[in-house]
Scaffold this motif. Structure first.
Motif, PDB file in Angstrom:
ATOM      1  N   GLU A 161       0.848  -1.197   0.000  1.00 41.00           N
ATOM      2  CA  GLU A 161       0.000   0.000   0.000  1.00 41.00           C
ATOM      3  C   GLU A 161       0.879   1.242   0.000  1.00 41.00           C
ATOM      4  N   HIS A 162       0.482   2.233  -0.801  1.00 43.86           N
ATOM      5  CA  HIS A 162       1.229   3.477  -0.919  1.00 43.86           C
ATOM      6  C   HIS A 162       0.320   4.651  -0.559  1.00 43.86           C
ATOM      7  N   SER A 163       0.874   5.609   0.196  1.00 44.16           N
ATOM      8  CA  SER A 163       0.145   6.848   0.446  1.00 44.16           C
ATOM      9  C   SER A 163       0.287   7.756  -0.764  1.00 44.16           C
ATOM     10  N   ILE A 164      -0.821   8.362  -1.178  1.00 44.53           N
ATOM     11  CA  ILE A 164      -0.796   9.284  -2.317  1.00 44.53           C
ATOM     12  C   ILE A 164      -1.459  10.596  -1.912  1.00 44.53           C
ATOM     13  N   THR A 165      -1.091  11.661  -2.608  1.00 45.32           N
ATOM     14  CA  THR A 165      -1.602  12.992  -2.299  1.00 45.32           C
ATOM     15  C   THR A 165      -2.196  13.630  -3.540  1.00 45.32           C
ATOM     16  N   ARG A 166      -3.397  14.182  -3.399  1.00 44.97           N
ATOM     17  CA  ARG A 166      -4.003  14.967  -4.466  1.00 44.97           C
ATOM     18  C   ARG A 166      -3.941  16.432  -4.058  1.00 44.97           C
ATOM     19  N   MET A 167      -3.404  17.263  -4.925  1.00 40.91           N
ATOM     20  CA  MET A 167      -3.209  18.678  -4.585  1.00 40.91           C
ATOM     21  C   MET A 167      -4.470  19.492  -4.842  1.00 40.91           C
ATOM     22  N   ALA A 168      -5.593  18.968  -4.342  1.00 39.61           N
ATOM     23  CA  ALA A 168      -6.875  19.639  -4.508  1.00 39.61           C
ATOM     24  C   ALA A 168      -7.865  19.010  -3.542  1.00 39.61           C
ATOM     25  N   VAL A 169      -8.949  19.734  -3.266  1.00 40.58           N
ATOM     26  CA  VAL A 169     -10.030  19.209  -2.439  1.00 40.58           C
ATOM     27  C   VAL A 169     -11.322  19.315  -3.231  1.00 40.58           C
ATOM     28  N   ALA A 170     -12.364  18.658  -2.723  1.00 42.21           N
ATOM     29  CA  ALA A 170     -13.617  18.595  -3.471  1.00 42.21           C
ATOM     30  C   ALA A 170     -14.547  19.763  -3.183  1.00 42.21           C
ATOM     31  N   THR A 171     -14.488  20.328  -1.962  1.00 38.92           N
ATOM     32  CA  THR A 171     -15.457  21.363  -1.585  1.00 38.92           C
ATOM     33  C   THR A 171     -14.761  22.547  -0.940  1.00 38.92           C
ATOM     34  N   GLU A 172     -15.456  23.669  -0.912  1.00 42.07           N
ATOM     35  CA  GLU A 172     -14.958  24.861  -0.234  1.00 42.07           C
ATOM     36  C   GLU A 172     -14.802  24.609   1.265  1.00 42.07           C
ATOM     37  N   LYS A 173     -15.691  23.807   1.837  1.00 41.24           N
ATOM     38  CA  LYS A 173     -15.620  23.507   3.269  1.00 41.24           C
ATOM     39  C   LYS A 173     -14.313  22.812   3.611  1.00 41.24           C
ATOM     40  N   GLU A 174     -13.873  21.846   2.752  1.00 39.82           N
ATOM     41  CA  GLU A 174     -12.598  21.178   2.981  1.00 39.82           C
ATOM     42  C   GLU A 174     -11.445  22.163   2.877  1.00 39.82           C
ATOM     43  N   ALA A 175     -11.528  23.091   1.936  1.00 43.08           N
ATOM     44  CA  ALA A 175     -10.472  24.089   1.767  1.00 43.08           C
ATOM     45  C   ALA A 175     -10.353  24.976   3.004  1.00 43.08           C
ATOM     46  N   GLU A 176     -11.482  25.368   3.562  1.00 43.48           N
ATOM     47  CA  GLU A 176     -11.474  26.214   4.762  1.00 43.48           C
ATOM     48  C   GLU A 176     -10.840  25.490   5.949  1.00 43.48           C
TER      49      GLU A 176
ATOM     50  N   GLN B  10      -8.527  23.330   5.845  1.00 46.29           N
ATOM     51  CA  GLN B  10      -7.082  23.193   5.640  1.00 46.29           C
ATOM     52  C   GLN B  10      -6.390  24.544   5.507  1.00 46.29           C
ATOM     53  N   GLY B  11      -7.144  25.606   5.636  1.00 46.56           N
ATOM     54  CA  GLY B  11      -6.531  26.938   5.528  1.00 46.56           C
ATOM     55  C   GLY B  11      -5.929  27.204   4.161  1.00 46.56           C
ATOM     56  N   GLY B  12      -6.513  26.617   3.132  1.00 46.26           N
ATOM     57  CA  GLY B  12      -6.022  26.851   1.772  1.00 46.26           C
ATOM     58  C   GLY B  12      -4.946  25.896   1.321  1.00 46.26           C
ATOM     59  N   ASP B  13      -4.526  24.958   2.190  1.00 42.48           N
ATOM     60  CA  ASP B  13      -3.481  24.003   1.802  1.00 42.48           C
ATOM     61  C   ASP B  13      -3.976  23.059   0.690  1.00 42.48           C
ATOM     62  N   ASN B  14      -5.254  22.704   0.785  1.00 37.07           N
ATOM     63  CA  ASN B  14      -5.947  21.965  -0.265  1.00 37.07           C
ATOM     64  C   ASN B  14      -5.216  20.693  -0.711  1.00 37.07           C
ATOM     65  N   ARG B  15      -5.093  19.766   0.222  1.00 38.52           N
ATOM     66  CA  ARG B  15      -4.514  18.455  -0.083  1.00 38.52           C
ATOM     67  C   ARG B  15      -5.491  17.366   0.353  1.00 38.52           C
ATOM     68  N   THR B  16      -5.551  16.316  -0.443  1.00 42.47           N
ATOM     69  CA  THR B  16      -6.368  15.148  -0.109  1.00 42.47           C
ATOM     70  C   THR B  16      -5.472  13.926  -0.099  1.00 42.47           C
ATOM     71  N   MET B  17      -5.472  13.217   1.022  1.00 40.20           N
ATOM     72  CA  MET B  17      -4.643  12.033   1.146  1.00 40.20           C
ATOM     73  C   MET B  17      -5.433  10.788   0.755  1.00 40.20           C
ATOM     74  N   GLY B  18      -4.727   9.835   0.173  1.00 40.50           N
ATOM     75  CA  GLY B  18      -5.372   8.589  -0.221  1.00 40.50           C
ATOM     76  C   GLY B  18      -4.404   7.425  -0.151  1.00 40.50           C
ATOM     77  N   ARG B  19      -4.882   6.238  -0.541  1.00 41.21           N
ATOM     78  CA  ARG B  19      -4.063   5.026  -0.520  1.00 41.21           C
ATOM     79  C   ARG B  19      -4.178   4.329  -1.873  1.00 41.21           C
ATOM     80  N   LYS B  20      -3.101   3.684  -2.277  1.00 43.73           N
ATOM     81  CA  LYS B  20      -3.070   2.932  -3.529  1.00 43.73           C
ATOM     82  C   LYS B  20      -2.314   1.635  -3.287  1.00 43.73           C
ATOM     83  N   ALA B  21      -2.894   0.510  -3.721  1.00 42.50           N
ATOM     84  CA  ALA B  21      -2.280  -0.795  -3.514  1.00 42.50           C
ATOM     85  C   ALA B  21      -1.750  -1.342  -4.836  1.00 42.50           C
ATOM     86  N   THR B  22      -0.553  -1.915  -4.803  1.00 47.57           N
ATOM     87  CA  THR B  22       0.036  -2.493  -6.006  1.00 47.57           C
ATOM     88  C   THR B  22       0.711  -3.830  -5.701  1.00 47.57           C
TER      89      THR B  22
END
Length: 283
Positions: free
Chosen positions: A144-159, A161-173
């Protein structure tokens, strides 16, 4: 269309590098694995899906090559449509007539079969081609690998994070796995569904090329490596399938963990074949 007159058994070998060949939704989409041996698994349903996808791309759902089980399909609507054909309306046995229409119209029905008794009854079809699960030659090490998306889905998530706007996830290979699958083609069932020699040629093309038209970020590098076909000179066959499959040997050559196809040797014993059986290596 030419009728199929020969029973066929085949061995299909493919590999995956840095990808997830078949995630298990009941296990967080981790690669499927035999819990007792650690061998990787790919289901027959997964392989049939890839064949369907290839035919859909190659033939564009043209008449006779449409796909019954496809994304967003409403199956009862398709079954009901067959009953609107004049040949079915005028038939004494409407179920049998609708079944024939569905076999002619949909490649995957006359190839893999289908249950079509959920709407206006079109009966059941036993498909001439069946797969086993594919099983890796050696235990796999799912990572399993941790992955990062440099964006969020909603304005509420952005608020939050204070504008950091990162979404963490997992990927298995799977770092590397060589998978072996066995298949069976019944000429008797092919003649019942209308599966022809031309359909068979399309099926072989699918096994050779389906990974190249079905790429995704999750699956990494998947490649068809071997397709070994045992053809009988009769409809019922001339030898047990398992005895023919034993003629294909896959051995690991490297000392450590395999990481590429050349870490294996594959040999086919073509000596003293049973009478009426021939071997062809199509890949």
């Amino acid at each position: 269309m030419s009728e199929l007159k020969n029973r066929i058994d085949f061995v299909y070998i493919f590999d995956v590098q840095d990808g997830n060949p078949n995630g298990d939704p009941d296990a967080g989409n981790l690669p499927r694995v035999d819990a007792e041996t650690g061998m990787g698994l790919v289901t027959d349903v997964c392989l049939k899906r890839k064949v369907r996808n290839y035919v859909q791309v190659a033939k564009g759902c043209t008449d006779g090559y449409d796909i019954f089980i496809k994304e967003k399909a409403v199956l009862n609507t398709l079954i009901d449509a067959a009953h609107e054909e004049d040949c079915v309306k005028n038939a004494t046995d409407k179920t049998s007539a609708a079944r024939d229409v569905m076999c002619k119209r949909y490649f995957d029905i006359r190839t893999f079969g289908a249950v079509m008794s959920t709407g206006k009854n079109a009966g059941q079809v036993r498909g001439p081609i069946q797969f086993t699960f594919a099983r890796s030659n050696d235990p796999i090490a799912a990572t399993e690998h941790s992955i990062t998306r440099m964006a969020v889905a909603t304005e509420k998530e952005a608020e939050k994070q204070g504008g950091d706007n990162r979404t963490m996830g997992r990927k298995a290979t799977v770092p590397y796995g060589l998978y072996v699958c066995h298949g069976f083609i019944s000429a008797n069932l092919a003649n019942q569904t209308g599966f022809s020699e031309e359909d068979l040629a399309l099926f072989w093309d699918a096994l050779k090329n389906m990974f190249d038209v079905d790429r995704s970020a999750a699956r990494g590098l998947m490649s068809a490596q071997k397709l070994i076909v045992f053809k009988h000179d009769s409809m019922l066959g001339n030898a047990p399938a398992n005895k023919l499959f034993d003629r294909v040997t896959v051995e690991k050559k490297c000392n450590g963990a395999p990481r590429q196809f050349t870490d294996y040797s594959i040999t086919v014993d073509d000596k003293n074949l049973p009478t009426g059986v021939t071997i062809e290596e199509m890949i």
